[in-house]
Design a protein around this motif. Sequence first.
Motif, mmCIF file in Angstrom:
data_model
loop_
_atom_site.group_PDB
_atom_site.id
_atom_site.type_symbol
_atom_site.label_atom_id
_atom_site.label_comp_id
_atom_site.label_asym_id
_atom_site.label_seq_id
_atom_site.Cartn_x
_atom_site.Cartn_y
_atom_site.Cartn_z
ATOM 1 N N ARG A 188 0.829 -1.215 0.000
ATOM 2 C CA ARG A 188 0.000 0.000 0.000
ATOM 3 C C ARG A 188 0.852 1.250 0.000
ATOM 4 O O ARG A 188 0.553 2.212 -0.699
ATOM 5 C CB ARG A 188 -0.879 0.032 1.252
ATOM 6 C CG ARG A 188 -2.233 -0.464 1.052
ATOM 7 C CD ARG A 188 -3.032 -0.070 2.264
ATOM 8 N NE ARG A 188 -4.201 -0.886 2.355
ATOM 9 C CZ ARG A 188 -4.948 -0.975 3.410
ATOM 10 N NH1 ARG A 188 -4.630 -0.309 4.492
ATOM 11 N NH2 ARG A 188 -6.011 -1.726 3.412
ATOM 12 N N ASP A 189 1.886 1.245 0.823
ATOM 13 C CA ASP A 189 2.766 2.407 0.898
ATOM 14 C C ASP A 189 3.445 2.666 -0.433
ATOM 15 O O ASP A 189 3.504 3.806 -0.898
ATOM 16 C CB ASP A 189 3.830 2.211 1.978
ATOM 17 C CG ASP A 189 3.256 2.266 3.374
ATOM 18 O OD1 ASP A 189 2.157 2.824 3.540
ATOM 19 O OD2 ASP A 189 3.918 1.751 4.289
ATOM 20 N N GLN A 190 3.968 1.613 -1.050
ATOM 21 C CA GLN A 190 4.659 1.817 -2.315
ATOM 22 C C GLN A 190 3.691 2.307 -3.385
ATOM 23 O O GLN A 190 4.049 3.160 -4.210
ATOM 24 C CB GLN A 190 5.432 0.578 -2.747
ATOM 25 C CG GLN A 190 4.611 -0.588 -3.194
ATOM 26 C CD GLN A 190 5.438 -1.856 -3.356
ATOM 27 O OE1 GLN A 190 6.344 -2.134 -2.577
ATOM 28 N NE2 GLN A 190 5.115 -2.634 -4.358
ATOM 29 N N GLN A 191 2.460 1.847 -3.372
ATOM 30 C CA GLN A 191 1.463 2.318 -4.338
ATOM 31 C C GLN A 191 1.143 3.796 -4.101
ATOM 32 O O GLN A 191 1.048 4.573 -5.037
ATOM 33 C CB GLN A 191 0.187 1.478 -4.231
ATOM 34 C CG GLN A 191 -0.876 1.864 -5.236
ATOM 35 C CD GLN A 191 -0.435 1.611 -6.669
ATOM 36 O OE1 GLN A 191 0.152 0.586 -6.964
ATOM 37 N NE2 GLN A 191 -0.712 2.547 -7.548
ATOM 38 N N LYS A 192 1.007 4.179 -2.840
ATOM 39 C CA LYS A 192 0.720 5.567 -2.492
ATOM 40 C C LYS A 192 1.862 6.485 -2.938
ATOM 41 O O LYS A 192 1.630 7.535 -3.535
ATOM 42 C CB LYS A 192 0.507 5.696 -0.983
ATOM 43 C CG LYS A 192 0.204 7.109 -0.516
ATOM 44 C CD LYS A 192 0.028 7.166 0.982
ATOM 45 C CE LYS A 192 1.381 7.205 1.641
ATOM 46 N NZ LYS A 192 1.362 7.522 3.061
ATOM 47 N N TYR A 193 3.077 6.076 -2.667
ATOM 48 C CA TYR A 193 4.239 6.880 -3.044
ATOM 49 C C TYR A 193 4.352 7.013 -4.559
ATOM 50 O O TYR A 193 4.605 8.101 -5.081
ATOM 51 C CB TYR A 193 5.526 6.279 -2.484
ATOM 52 C CG TYR A 193 5.629 6.287 -0.973
ATOM 53 C CD1 TYR A 193 4.954 7.220 -0.204
ATOM 54 C CD2 TYR A 193 6.405 5.350 -0.314
ATOM 55 C CE1 TYR A 193 5.055 7.224 1.176
ATOM 56 C CE2 TYR A 193 6.515 5.344 1.060
ATOM 57 C CZ TYR A 193 5.837 6.286 1.801
ATOM 58 O OH TYR A 193 5.943 6.282 3.159
ATOM 59 N N ASP B 270 1.954 6.720 -6.808
ATOM 60 C CA ASP B 270 0.854 7.553 -7.307
ATOM 61 C C ASP B 270 1.141 9.033 -7.097
ATOM 62 O O ASP B 270 0.868 9.865 -7.961
ATOM 63 C CB ASP B 270 -0.463 7.188 -6.626
ATOM 64 C CG ASP B 270 -1.012 5.862 -7.092
ATOM 65 O OD1 ASP B 270 -0.570 5.365 -8.159
ATOM 66 O OD2 ASP B 270 -1.890 5.314 -6.400
ATOM 67 N N TYR B 271 1.694 9.373 -5.938
ATOM 68 C CA TYR B 271 2.011 10.766 -5.655
ATOM 69 C C TYR B 271 3.130 11.270 -6.564
ATOM 70 O O TYR B 271 3.063 12.383 -7.083
ATOM 71 C CB TYR B 271 2.411 10.930 -4.187
ATOM 72 C CG TYR B 271 2.673 12.362 -3.812
ATOM 73 C CD1 TYR B 271 1.626 13.224 -3.534
ATOM 74 C CD2 TYR B 271 3.969 12.867 -3.765
ATOM 75 C CE1 TYR B 271 1.863 14.543 -3.206
ATOM 76 C CE2 TYR B 271 4.211 14.177 -3.433
ATOM 77 C CZ TYR B 271 3.153 15.019 -3.153
ATOM 78 O OH TYR B 271 3.396 16.330 -2.848
ATOM 79 N N GLN C 133 6.420 -2.453 -9.710
ATOM 80 C CA GLN C 133 5.075 -2.392 -9.136
ATOM 81 C C GLN C 133 4.076 -3.111 -10.040
ATOM 82 O O GLN C 133 3.215 -3.837 -9.569
ATOM 83 C CB GLN C 133 4.660 -0.932 -8.932
ATOM 84 C CG GLN C 133 3.243 -0.726 -8.461
ATOM 85 C CD GLN C 133 3.062 -1.058 -7.006
ATOM 86 O OE1 GLN C 133 4.013 -1.217 -6.273
ATOM 87 N NE2 GLN C 133 1.829 -1.176 -6.588
ATOM 88 N N LYS D 160 11.172 6.042 -0.909
ATOM 89 C CA LYS D 160 10.882 6.955 0.202
ATOM 90 C C LYS D 160 11.697 8.239 0.062
ATOM 91 O O LYS D 160 11.193 9.336 0.338
ATOM 92 C CB LYS D 160 11.182 6.256 1.525
ATOM 93 C CG LYS D 160 10.881 7.071 2.744
ATOM 94 C CD LYS D 160 9.411 7.197 2.972
ATOM 95 C CE LYS D 160 9.179 7.842 4.331
ATOM 96 N NZ LYS D 160 8.233 8.915 4.291
ATOM 97 N N TYR E 164 10.051 10.328 -2.582
ATOM 98 C CA TYR E 164 8.806 10.873 -2.039
ATOM 99 C C TYR E 164 9.104 12.043 -1.107
ATOM 100 O O TYR E 164 8.467 13.094 -1.190
ATOM 101 C CB TYR E 164 8.047 9.774 -1.307
ATOM 102 C CG TYR E 164 6.771 10.234 -0.663
ATOM 103 C CD1 TYR E 164 5.621 10.432 -1.421
ATOM 104 C CD2 TYR E 164 6.691 10.453 0.708
ATOM 105 C CE1 TYR E 164 4.436 10.843 -0.837
ATOM 106 C CE2 TYR E 164 5.521 10.862 1.302
ATOM 107 C CZ TYR E 164 4.396 11.054 0.524
ATOM 108 O OH TYR E 164 3.236 11.469 1.115
#
Length: 77
Positions: free
Chosen positions: A4-9, A11-12, A35, A50, A53
Motif C-alpha cells: 500500500r505504501d509503495q502504491q501511495k508513493y 501515485d504521488y 510495481q 521513500k 517521495y
Amino acid sequence: MAFRDQQKYLDYLKKFESGMDRKELEDYKMLVKRQKDDEDFDTVSMKRLKELYDKFFQPVDKSKYDHLFRKSNESGN
C-alpha cells in the motif's frame, strides 16, 4: 502494508515526473515496472522510493485556513 505504501508513493510521484532529473526518472520508471509486476520492494528499493517521495512531498500549510473556521465573535467583529 508495504504494498500500500509503495502504491501511495508511486501515485504521488507520478505528478512530478516532468520535474525529476534523469537519474531520478530512471529510478522511478524502474520502480513503476516492478510495481506492475506485483513485486514487493526490497529494503533498498523502498528506501529509494521513500527518498524520492520525501524530496517532492510538501505538506500543506493548514494554518492559512484558520480564519475560515473561527467563530464570528472571535474574529474581532
